[in-house]
Design a protein around this motif. Structure first.
Motif, mmCIF file in Angstrom:
data_model
loop_
_atom_site.group_PDB
_atom_site.id
_atom_site.type_symbol
_atom_site.label_atom_id
_atom_site.label_comp_id
_atom_site.label_asym_id
_atom_site.label_seq_id
_atom_site.Cartn_x
_atom_site.Cartn_y
_atom_site.Cartn_z
ATOM 1 N N ALA A 37 0.844 -1.183 -0.076
ATOM 2 C CA ALA A 37 0.100 -0.036 -0.054
ATOM 3 C C ALA A 37 0.684 1.253 -0.010
ATOM 4 O O ALA A 37 0.237 2.463 -0.158
ATOM 5 C CB ALA A 37 -0.839 0.089 1.124
ATOM 6 N N SER A 38 2.042 1.087 0.357
ATOM 7 C CA SER A 38 3.213 2.198 0.140
ATOM 8 C C SER A 38 3.241 2.860 -0.913
ATOM 9 O O SER A 38 3.291 2.298 -2.031
ATOM 10 C CB SER A 38 4.422 1.660 0.853
ATOM 11 O OG SER A 38 5.220 2.879 0.745
ATOM 12 N N VAL A 39 3.220 4.304 -0.926
ATOM 13 C CA VAL A 39 3.588 5.190 -2.200
ATOM 14 C C VAL A 39 5.121 5.579 -2.155
ATOM 15 O O VAL A 39 5.282 6.445 -0.998
ATOM 16 C CB VAL A 39 2.549 6.404 -2.223
ATOM 17 C CG1 VAL A 39 3.069 7.237 -3.379
ATOM 18 C CG2 VAL A 39 1.411 5.931 -2.170
ATOM 19 N N ASP A 40 5.785 5.349 -3.051
ATOM 20 C CA ASP A 40 7.205 5.587 -2.819
ATOM 21 C C ASP A 40 8.019 5.359 -1.445
ATOM 22 O O ASP A 40 8.766 5.890 -0.932
ATOM 23 C CB ASP A 40 7.378 7.137 -3.130
ATOM 24 C CG ASP A 40 7.025 7.420 -4.534
ATOM 25 O OD1 ASP A 40 7.002 6.713 -5.611
ATOM 26 O OD2 ASP A 40 6.285 8.658 -4.828
ATOM 27 N N GLU A 41 7.604 4.214 -1.054
ATOM 28 C CA GLU A 41 8.325 3.599 0.249
ATOM 29 C C GLU A 41 8.247 4.480 1.282
ATOM 30 O O GLU A 41 9.020 4.735 2.362
ATOM 31 C CB GLU A 41 9.714 3.118 -0.140
ATOM 32 C CG GLU A 41 9.863 1.979 -0.978
ATOM 33 C CD GLU A 41 11.231 1.482 -0.914
ATOM 34 O OE1 GLU A 41 12.223 2.180 -0.123
ATOM 35 O OE2 GLU A 41 11.377 0.467 -1.601
ATOM 36 N N ASP A 42 6.907 5.394 1.377
ATOM 37 C CA ASP A 42 6.703 6.365 2.414
ATOM 38 C C ASP A 42 5.994 5.574 3.459
ATOM 39 O O ASP A 42 5.867 4.379 3.405
ATOM 40 C CB ASP A 42 5.944 7.565 2.161
ATOM 41 C CG ASP A 42 5.932 8.603 2.687
ATOM 42 O OD1 ASP A 42 6.628 8.724 3.755
ATOM 43 O OD2 ASP A 42 5.848 9.787 2.207
ATOM 44 N N THR A 43 5.700 6.182 4.809
ATOM 45 C CA THR A 43 5.242 5.743 5.797
ATOM 46 C C THR A 43 3.840 5.125 5.499
ATOM 47 O O THR A 43 2.932 5.750 5.065
ATOM 48 C CB THR A 43 5.082 6.617 7.014
ATOM 49 O OG1 THR A 43 6.402 7.232 7.371
ATOM 50 C CG2 THR A 43 4.644 6.174 8.312
ATOM 51 N N VAL A 44 3.536 3.647 6.052
ATOM 52 C CA VAL A 44 2.238 3.273 6.147
ATOM 53 C C VAL A 44 1.873 2.603 7.485
ATOM 54 O O VAL A 44 2.749 2.061 8.267
ATOM 55 C CB VAL A 44 2.161 2.060 5.191
ATOM 56 C CG1 VAL A 44 0.849 1.472 5.366
ATOM 57 C CG2 VAL A 44 2.709 2.439 3.616
ATOM 58 N N LEU A 45 0.761 3.003 8.049
ATOM 59 C CA LEU A 45 0.236 2.785 9.317
ATOM 60 C C LEU A 45 -0.890 1.675 9.227
ATOM 61 O O LEU A 45 -1.720 1.886 8.322
ATOM 62 C CB LEU A 45 -0.197 4.011 10.217
ATOM 63 C CG LEU A 45 0.753 4.966 10.383
ATOM 64 C CD1 LEU A 45 0.071 6.250 11.252
ATOM 65 C CD2 LEU A 45 1.924 4.591 11.201
ATOM 66 N N VAL A 46 -0.683 0.517 9.847
ATOM 67 C CA VAL A 46 -1.608 -0.342 10.029
ATOM 68 C C VAL A 46 -2.433 -0.354 11.288
ATOM 69 O O VAL A 46 -1.615 -0.400 12.313
ATOM 70 C CB VAL A 46 -1.190 -1.807 9.792
ATOM 71 C CG1 VAL A 46 -2.487 -2.807 9.769
ATOM 72 C CG2 VAL A 46 -0.491 -1.884 8.459
#
Length: 194
Positions: A37-46
């Motif tokens: 779900a990451s865009v350009d390996e940016d932060t993702v919170l689940v």
């Protein structure tokens, strides 16, 4: 009842999506889901919550190891989704410790002759030395969800650089996602999936 959501940071703010955890069996599966779900390996919170019991946040930043926070480890331990987050490392256990304990319990159960050895003694006989060898009950305590510490566990500073201080996170109990989304400025996008 469970709710799970993904919040992915982009150049234009946060994108939110609800997510199904049916195929998630381990933290690595959850991490892969976040990275997808990451865009350009940016932060993702689940974000995962069991209504009125506990919530957990997993933060994935590119290829770094995931960071985890769980609001109540003991409550999460009684949940199949909570068990995914409560890794050996998070609980301060040696990796594979549960497997070793189970193997030891099986060996003790298979060989009853050691109980007759006066050096080991039997805990149910007078003069037995309980301290000389751990009882099966002591090993069972490691499998008991009550052995998991009650209260918060993990990285309480997981959201500090995103606008939610460690102190504020530690005070959240129910409806935590709304507070987290508000601190991140993602409350509007979150409403679309909630």
């Amino acid at each position: 009842m469970y709710f799970a959501a993904l919040l992915a940071r982009t150049e234009d703010g946060w994108e939110a999506s609800d997510t199904e955890l049916d195929d998630v069996e381990a933290l690595s599966d959850l991490t892969d889901l976040a990275r997808d779900a990451s865009v350009d390996e940016d932060t993702v919170l689940v974000y995962i919550e069991q209504e009125d019991a506990w919530f957990g946040v997993v933060r994935v930043d590119g290829e770094e190891d995931p960071r985890i926070y769980v609001s109540d480890a003991a409550a999460a331990a009684r949940s199949s989704y909570g068990e995914i987050l409560l890794t050996d490392e998070l609980l301060g256990r040696e990796p594979g410790a549960e497997d070793e304990i189970a193997a030891l319990e099986e060996l003790v159960g298979l060989d009853g002759d050691e109980d007759d050895d006066p050096e080991f003694g039997r805990e149910d006989e007078p003069g037995g030395d309980d301290a000389a060898a751990p009882s099966a009950g002591a090993a069972d305590a490691d499998h008991d969800p009550d052995a998991v510490p009650a209260g918060p566990i993990g990285d309480a500073s997981i959201l500090a650089d995103l606008g939610l201080s460690e102190r504020a996170l530690l005070t959240l109990r129910t409806d935590a996602l709304a507070e987290i989304a508000d601190a991140l400025g993602a409350d509007e996008v979150l409403e679309s999936v909630r």
